[in-house]
Scaffold this motif. Sequence first.
Motif, mmCIF file in Angstrom:
data_model
loop_
_atom_site.group_PDB
_atom_site.id
_atom_site.type_symbol
_atom_site.label_atom_id
_atom_site.label_comp_id
_atom_site.label_asym_id
_atom_site.label_seq_id
_atom_site.Cartn_x
_atom_site.Cartn_y
_atom_site.Cartn_z
ATOM 1 N N PRO A 71 0.796 -1.236 0.000
ATOM 2 C CA PRO A 71 0.000 0.000 0.000
ATOM 3 C C PRO A 71 0.831 1.291 0.000
ATOM 4 O O PRO A 71 0.558 2.188 -0.809
ATOM 5 N N PRO A 72 1.878 1.412 0.845
ATOM 6 C CA PRO A 72 2.674 2.644 0.751
ATOM 7 C C PRO A 72 3.427 2.764 -0.575
ATOM 8 O O PRO A 72 3.566 3.873 -1.125
ATOM 9 N N MET A 73 3.903 1.629 -1.084
ATOM 10 C CA MET A 73 4.612 1.661 -2.369
ATOM 11 C C MET A 73 3.650 2.033 -3.496
ATOM 12 O O MET A 73 4.018 2.755 -4.422
ATOM 13 N N ARG A 74 2.419 1.526 -3.406
ATOM 14 C CA ARG A 74 1.418 1.854 -4.422
ATOM 15 C C ARG A 74 1.095 3.348 -4.387
ATOM 16 O O ARG A 74 0.923 3.978 -5.431
ATOM 17 N N ALA A 75 1.023 3.898 -3.182
ATOM 18 C CA ALA A 75 0.724 5.334 -3.038
ATOM 19 C C ALA A 75 1.836 6.198 -3.642
ATOM 20 O O ALA A 75 1.567 7.287 -4.153
ATOM 21 N N ARG A 76 3.069 5.720 -3.598
ATOM 22 C CA ARG A 76 4.184 6.468 -4.186
ATOM 23 C C ARG A 76 4.330 6.211 -5.673
ATOM 24 O O ARG A 76 5.180 6.802 -6.328
ATOM 25 N N SER B 240 4.959 3.068 -7.247
ATOM 26 C CA SER B 240 6.017 2.100 -7.522
ATOM 27 C C SER B 240 5.691 1.281 -8.770
ATOM 28 O O SER B 240 4.591 0.752 -8.924
ATOM 29 N N ARG B 241 6.670 1.168 -9.653
ATOM 30 C CA ARG B 241 6.474 0.369 -10.868
ATOM 31 C C ARG B 241 6.412 -1.123 -10.543
ATOM 32 O O ARG B 241 5.707 -1.873 -11.197
ATOM 33 N N LEU B 242 7.161 -1.549 -9.514
ATOM 34 C CA LEU B 242 7.139 -2.951 -9.110
ATOM 35 C C LEU B 242 5.738 -3.367 -8.677
ATOM 36 O O LEU B 242 5.216 -4.395 -9.117
ATOM 37 N N VAL B 243 5.114 -2.557 -7.846
ATOM 38 C CA VAL B 243 3.770 -2.876 -7.372
ATOM 39 C C VAL B 243 2.781 -2.788 -8.528
ATOM 40 O O VAL B 243 1.845 -3.595 -8.613
ATOM 41 N N ALA B 244 2.970 -1.848 -9.421
ATOM 42 C CA ALA B 244 2.083 -1.746 -10.586
ATOM 43 C C ALA B 244 2.181 -3.006 -11.441
ATOM 44 O O ALA B 244 1.171 -3.525 -11.926
ATOM 45 N N ARG B 245 3.401 -3.530 -11.621
ATOM 46 C CA ARG B 245 3.570 -4.773 -12.385
ATOM 47 C C ARG B 245 2.919 -5.951 -11.671
ATOM 48 O O ARG B 245 2.277 -6.803 -12.292
ATOM 49 N N LEU B 246 3.119 -6.010 -10.351
ATOM 50 C CA LEU B 246 2.510 -7.096 -9.583
ATOM 51 C C LEU B 246 0.984 -7.021 -9.637
ATOM 52 O O LEU B 246 0.301 -8.046 -9.739
ATOM 53 N N ASP B 247 0.437 -5.812 -9.560
ATOM 54 C CA ASP B 247 -1.013 -5.650 -9.677
ATOM 55 C C ASP B 247 -1.509 -6.095 -11.048
ATOM 56 O O ASP B 247 -2.550 -6.741 -11.173
ATOM 57 N N ALA B 248 -0.754 -5.747 -12.081
ATOM 58 C CA ALA B 248 -1.142 -6.153 -13.437
ATOM 59 C C ALA B 248 -1.099 -7.673 -13.583
ATOM 60 O O ALA B 248 -1.988 -8.275 -14.190
ATOM 61 N N LEU B 249 -0.060 -8.291 -13.011
ATOM 62 C CA LEU B 249 0.021 -9.756 -13.048
ATOM 63 C C LEU B 249 -1.135 -10.395 -12.289
ATOM 64 O O LEU B 249 -1.729 -11.378 -12.743
ATOM 65 N N ALA B 250 -1.453 -9.849 -11.128
ATOM 66 C CA ALA B 250 -2.562 -10.394 -10.336
ATOM 67 C C ALA B 250 -3.887 -10.239 -11.076
ATOM 68 O O ALA B 250 -4.734 -11.133 -11.048
ATOM 69 N N GLU B 251 -4.053 -9.105 -11.742
ATOM 70 C CA GLU B 251 -5.288 -8.883 -12.502
ATOM 71 C C GLU B 251 -5.389 -9.841 -13.682
ATOM 72 O O GLU B 251 -6.461 -10.337 -14.017
ATOM 73 N N ARG B 252 -4.238 -10.133 -14.269
ATOM 74 C CA ARG B 252 -4.228 -11.017 -15.434
ATOM 75 C C ARG B 252 -4.393 -12.477 -15.049
ATOM 76 O O ARG B 252 -5.150 -13.220 -15.674
#
Length: 94
Positions: free
Chosen positions: A27-32, A34-46
Amino acid sequence: MVLTTLIVTFSLVVGLALAVLLSVAAPPMRARGSRLVARLDALAERWGPVAARSAARARERAQHAAEHAADQLGQRAAARRTRSAEEPGAARAR
């Protein structure tokens, strides 16, 4: 055998540690942004729906296997009852 157990245990511990770390830190990384968290979110969504379908199919296969095993068990019991009824002297033995 021991080496395999160690490797599997290590993999599970590291995976669990990463899952806990990401659940706390994401959550804090997402608020800043973070590309890593964005990639992980995209993978989870996929892959999330794919994993859910796979789990549903596995549950259906397990249920089907349990029903099949119960049917076979019932058929075996019926066959035993039929065989014992056909044997001469079976009634006297009871």
